[in-house]
Write a protein that holds these residues in place. Sequence first.
Motif, mmCIF file in Angstrom:
data_model
loop_
_atom_site.group_PDB
_atom_site.id
_atom_site.type_symbol
_atom_site.label_atom_id
_atom_site.label_comp_id
_atom_site.label_asym_id
_atom_site.label_seq_id
_atom_site.Cartn_x
_atom_site.Cartn_y
_atom_site.Cartn_z
ATOM 1 N N ARG A 21 2.082 11.354 -6.136
ATOM 2 C CA ARG A 21 0.876 11.404 -5.308
ATOM 3 C C ARG A 21 1.043 10.596 -4.028
ATOM 4 N NH1 ARG A 21 -3.943 13.309 -7.431
ATOM 5 N NH2 ARG A 21 -3.816 14.073 -9.575
ATOM 6 N N ILE A 22 1.686 9.434 -4.136
ATOM 7 C CA ILE A 22 1.930 8.633 -2.936
ATOM 8 C C ILE A 22 2.837 9.377 -1.974
ATOM 9 C CG2 ILE A 22 3.084 6.542 -2.101
ATOM 10 C CD1 ILE A 22 1.939 5.067 -4.495
ATOM 11 N N ARG A 23 3.904 9.964 -2.499
ATOM 12 C CA ARG A 23 4.784 10.752 -1.635
ATOM 13 C C ARG A 23 4.022 11.891 -0.959
ATOM 14 N NH1 ARG A 23 9.878 11.230 -5.790
ATOM 15 N NH2 ARG A 23 11.240 9.641 -4.842
ATOM 16 N N ALA A 24 3.142 12.538 -1.723
ATOM 17 C CA ALA A 24 2.410 13.688 -1.182
ATOM 18 C C ALA A 24 1.464 13.285 -0.058
ATOM 19 C CB ALA A 24 1.635 14.387 -2.302
ATOM 20 N N VAL A 25 0.714 12.186 -0.239
ATOM 21 C CA VAL A 25 -0.227 11.802 0.822
ATOM 22 C C VAL A 25 0.523 11.319 2.054
ATOM 23 C CG1 VAL A 25 -2.102 11.263 -0.778
ATOM 24 C CG2 VAL A 25 -0.581 9.427 -0.025
ATOM 25 N N ALA A 45 11.850 4.434 -6.825
ATOM 26 C CA ALA A 45 11.834 5.621 -5.960
ATOM 27 C C ALA A 45 12.084 5.252 -4.503
ATOM 28 C CB ALA A 45 10.491 6.332 -6.101
ATOM 29 N N THR A 46 12.637 4.058 -4.253
ATOM 30 C CA THR A 46 12.960 3.537 -2.919
ATOM 31 C C THR A 46 11.738 3.433 -2.015
ATOM 32 O OG1 THR A 46 13.593 5.695 -1.942
ATOM 33 C CG2 THR A 46 15.328 4.452 -3.082
ATOM 34 N N ILE A 47 10.584 3.153 -2.618
ATOM 35 C CA ILE A 47 9.388 2.844 -1.853
ATOM 36 C C ILE A 47 9.188 1.327 -1.918
ATOM 37 C CG2 ILE A 47 6.888 3.139 -1.665
ATOM 38 C CD1 ILE A 47 7.227 5.893 -2.968
ATOM 39 N N THR A 48 9.228 0.673 -0.778
ATOM 40 C CA THR A 48 9.043 -0.763 -0.724
ATOM 41 C C THR A 48 7.572 -1.090 -0.986
ATOM 42 O OG1 THR A 48 10.826 -0.979 0.885
ATOM 43 C CG2 THR A 48 9.301 -2.809 0.723
ATOM 44 N N VAL A 49 7.325 -2.118 -1.793
ATOM 45 C CA VAL A 49 5.960 -2.434 -2.216
ATOM 46 C C VAL A 49 5.609 -3.878 -1.867
ATOM 47 C CG1 VAL A 49 4.366 -2.573 -4.174
ATOM 48 C CG2 VAL A 49 6.137 -0.788 -4.130
ATOM 49 N N TYR A 106 2.385 0.240 7.202
ATOM 50 C CA TYR A 106 2.417 0.821 5.857
ATOM 51 C C TYR A 106 2.243 2.335 5.921
ATOM 52 C CZ TYR A 106 2.126 -3.891 4.016
ATOM 53 O OH TYR A 106 2.406 -5.206 3.723
ATOM 54 N N ASP A 107 2.890 3.024 4.979
ATOM 55 C CA ASP A 107 2.762 4.479 4.890
ATOM 56 C C ASP A 107 1.623 4.888 3.967
ATOM 57 O OD1 ASP A 107 5.116 5.389 6.488
ATOM 58 O OD2 ASP A 107 6.176 4.175 5.023
ATOM 59 N N SER A 125 17.545 18.720 8.050
ATOM 60 C CA SER A 125 16.524 18.631 7.006
ATOM 61 C C SER A 125 16.912 17.565 5.999
ATOM 62 C CB SER A 125 16.335 19.980 6.297
ATOM 63 O OG SER A 125 17.497 20.333 5.578
ATOM 64 N N LEU A 126 15.887 16.905 5.438
ATOM 65 C CA LEU A 126 16.110 15.869 4.439
ATOM 66 C C LEU A 126 15.054 16.014 3.357
ATOM 67 C CD1 LEU A 126 16.855 12.118 4.970
ATOM 68 C CD2 LEU A 126 15.011 12.799 3.466
ATOM 69 N N ASP A 127 15.495 16.144 2.117
ATOM 70 C CA ASP A 127 14.584 16.191 0.969
ATOM 71 C C ASP A 127 14.323 14.765 0.522
ATOM 72 O OD1 ASP A 127 13.609 16.289 -1.781
ATOM 73 O OD2 ASP A 127 14.059 18.429 -1.705
ATOM 74 N N ILE A 128 13.076 14.295 0.644
ATOM 75 C CA ILE A 128 12.809 12.891 0.362
ATOM 76 C C ILE A 128 12.806 12.573 -1.128
ATOM 77 C CG2 ILE A 128 11.561 12.518 2.499
ATOM 78 C CD1 ILE A 128 8.962 12.705 0.989
#
Length: 251
Positions: free
Chosen positions: A111-115, A23-27, A45-46, A133-136
Amino acid sequence: MRALIVEKDPLSVIGAIRALQHATITVDTVKSGEDAVDMARHYDYDAVVIGPSLSDMDGLEAVRRFRARGLNIPIIATTRNDDLAARVQALDLGADDCITRTTDKTEIVARIRAVIRRSKGYARSTLVSGNLSLDIQSKEVHVNGSYVNLTGKESLILELLMLRKGVIQSKGAILTHLYNGIDEPEMKIIDVFVCKLRRKLAEAGAASLIATVWGRGYVLRDHADQQAPDDAKPAVQYGARTGRQNAFAAA
């Protein structure tokens, strides 16, 4: 977006790690609560996902230490399936959300995207700045309602700048966001990406959103801003080269 996973045994959550990366979230991962606090104090960190049992303390104690040390990063606490008391305590200690060991990996990503969205002031998955606008989730970008065709790297840069609007992002931070320390090209490629991104946005009617702060990096600002915010808070450099880099980043 960048998340820190705190788990005594990272292999136990490898499915979730790979889902986040997809989901292109770096971990990044660490095994102890103290290492997690140290990483969060020095790197940007996000979100942080904390397991129930770490190498040096339990997850609830890690949540408490994060908040006691003034770290306001969104936290998702992992609890055991039937442990209602632990979920309540985690939320009372400052966690933003709770998951369990059996939570589906796609739900964990959501859930991570939401928080992260809520922490940046967005209730929906669409980030908005002026007429842009950008839809993530879909990565679709629109200006005045018209679709703008961006490459994957361009949309990732725009997402980073929009999520951290008003905060200067160094070229190093952007480079790590795009490549996570894996086969990184030279730093100057960021200037090329940003130049092309600016041109596409300007052609669509969203000029002058991305400002250059000379010697420091780039920042996204609203149309109403007349000056690049030279006094804006500088971004903390990502920790891709700390030695604690996630071993699964290339997975």
